[in-house]
Design a protein around this motif. Structure first.
Motif, short mmCIF file in Angstrom:
data_model
loop_
_atom_site.label_atom_id
_atom_site.label_comp_id
_atom_site.label_asym_id
_atom_site.label_seq_id
_atom_site.Cartn_x
_atom_site.Cartn_y
_atom_site.Cartn_z
N ASP A 1 0.81 -1.22 0.00
CA ASP A 1 0.00 0.00 0.00
C ASP A 1 0.84 1.27 0.00
O ASP A 1 0.33 2.36 0.21
CB ASP A 1 -0.94 -0.01 1.21
CG ASP A 1 -1.94 -1.16 1.16
OD1 ASP A 1 -2.75 -1.19 0.22
OD2 ASP A 1 -1.88 -2.03 2.05
N GLN A 2 2.14 1.13 -0.26
CA GLN A 2 3.01 2.30 -0.37
C GLN A 2 3.04 2.82 -1.81
O GLN A 2 2.81 2.05 -2.75
CB GLN A 2 4.42 1.94 0.11
CG GLN A 2 4.50 1.72 1.61
CD GLN A 2 5.86 1.23 2.06
OE1 GLN A 2 6.74 0.94 1.25
NE2 GLN A 2 6.03 1.12 3.38
N PRO A 3 3.35 4.09 -2.02
CA PRO A 3 3.31 4.66 -3.37
C PRO A 3 4.33 4.02 -4.31
O PRO A 3 5.45 3.70 -3.93
CB PRO A 3 3.64 6.14 -3.14
CG PRO A 3 3.37 6.38 -1.70
CD PRO A 3 3.66 5.10 -1.00
N THR B 1 -0.59 2.52 -5.98
CA THR B 1 0.00 1.55 -5.05
C THR B 1 -0.04 0.17 -5.70
O THR B 1 -0.86 -0.08 -6.59
CB THR B 1 -0.77 1.50 -3.72
OG1 THR B 1 -2.07 0.94 -3.95
CG2 THR B 1 -0.90 2.88 -3.09
#
Length: 260
Positions: free
Chosen positions: A33-35, A121
């Motif tokens: 869920d990180q960019p 993401t």
């Protein structure tokens, strides 16, 4: 036959989510869920909003000659017969990066100063891809690239190459696309991978997306003329993109004072 538009229970939602956890490769739970980022041309950006189609390409179109190194290898049987891997044509990919911004990124992927960086993401990107598949568990993957020396890559090929290629579910083919040589480590790549299972013959594969949901922000090339940036930003707002739109300040000179 009409498919239901909404999943009716949290239990069903969680079951679908958990069933795809093995399709995240080399990614921690937090990284899902990180960019992640990708630079495209301004023309391609608006095409994305107009057509609502994302495009993956066959790995043979990638630049590094070591790309797809396992599937480009010959298989040698004990009888002495050698064959090439025919189903390597069935795999498609798209490259993203975990690197937020760099001078090299803009100069390589936006040489005409007409690029934009889009953000999403891994989880959103994989979810979009699975929507086009009848068999997402065996077709749709997203993973982080491992960077290794040429010697180490050859060791993997000799030790695990056949296991990756002939693994029944298709995950082995996806894993084989997540190796790259250490000189490319600066790319910090995340790859979206689709195994067509023999249903496509083209060098590209397209699938439907909703850009308003998939894209989290848009950053324009720092070298673009400000008037053009304002024009493009206004155009995106008219397309109902209400999230963050900015022009990169990478080359903006700060105000410095030297005290004597």
């Amino acid at each position: 036959e009409n498919k239901p538009r909404n999943v009716t229970s949290n239990f069903t939602k969680n079951r679908i989510k958990n069933s795809m956890e093995n399709n995240f490769l080399n990614l921690t739970e937090a990284e899902k869920d990180q960019p992640i980022y990708r630079v495209v041309t301004i023309e391609r950006l608006f095409q994305l909003f107009d057509e609502k189609l994302n495009v993956l390409v066959n790995p043979k179109k990638w630049d590094d000659p070591f790309e797809n190194f396992i599937m480009n290898s010959l298989i040698e049987f004990k009888s002495g017969i050698s064959i090439s891997i025919g189903f390597r044509e069935n795999v498609y990919g798209q490259c993203w990066t975990k690197t937020r911004e760099s001078d090299a990124m803009w100069r390589i992927y936006s040489p005409e100063k007409n690029g934009v960086r889009i953000t999403t993401t891994p989880r959103k990107l994989l979810k979009a891809l699975t929507s086009c598949s009848d068999n997402p568990k065996n077709q749709c993957y997203i993973g982080k690239v491992k960077y290794l020396t040429t010697i180490k890559l050859k060791e993997i090929l000799e030790k695990d190459g056949s296991k990756l290629i002939f693994e029944n579910s298709g995950i082995g083919l996806a894993k084989s696309l997540l190796f790259k040589r250490t000189p490319f480590k600066h790319e910090n790549e995340i790859r979206l991978i689709f195994n067509s299972l023999g249903k496509f013959e083209s060098e590209i594969m397209k699938f439907e997306i909703e850009p308003l949901d998939l894209i989290d922000d848009i950053v324009f090339d720092p070298r673009i003329e400000y008037s053009k940036y304002k024009e493009y930003k206004k155009r995106l707002r008219l397309m109902n993109f209400e999230k963050r739109i900015v022009k990169s300040n990478l080359y903006q000179i700060p105000n410095l004072k030297i005290s004597v």
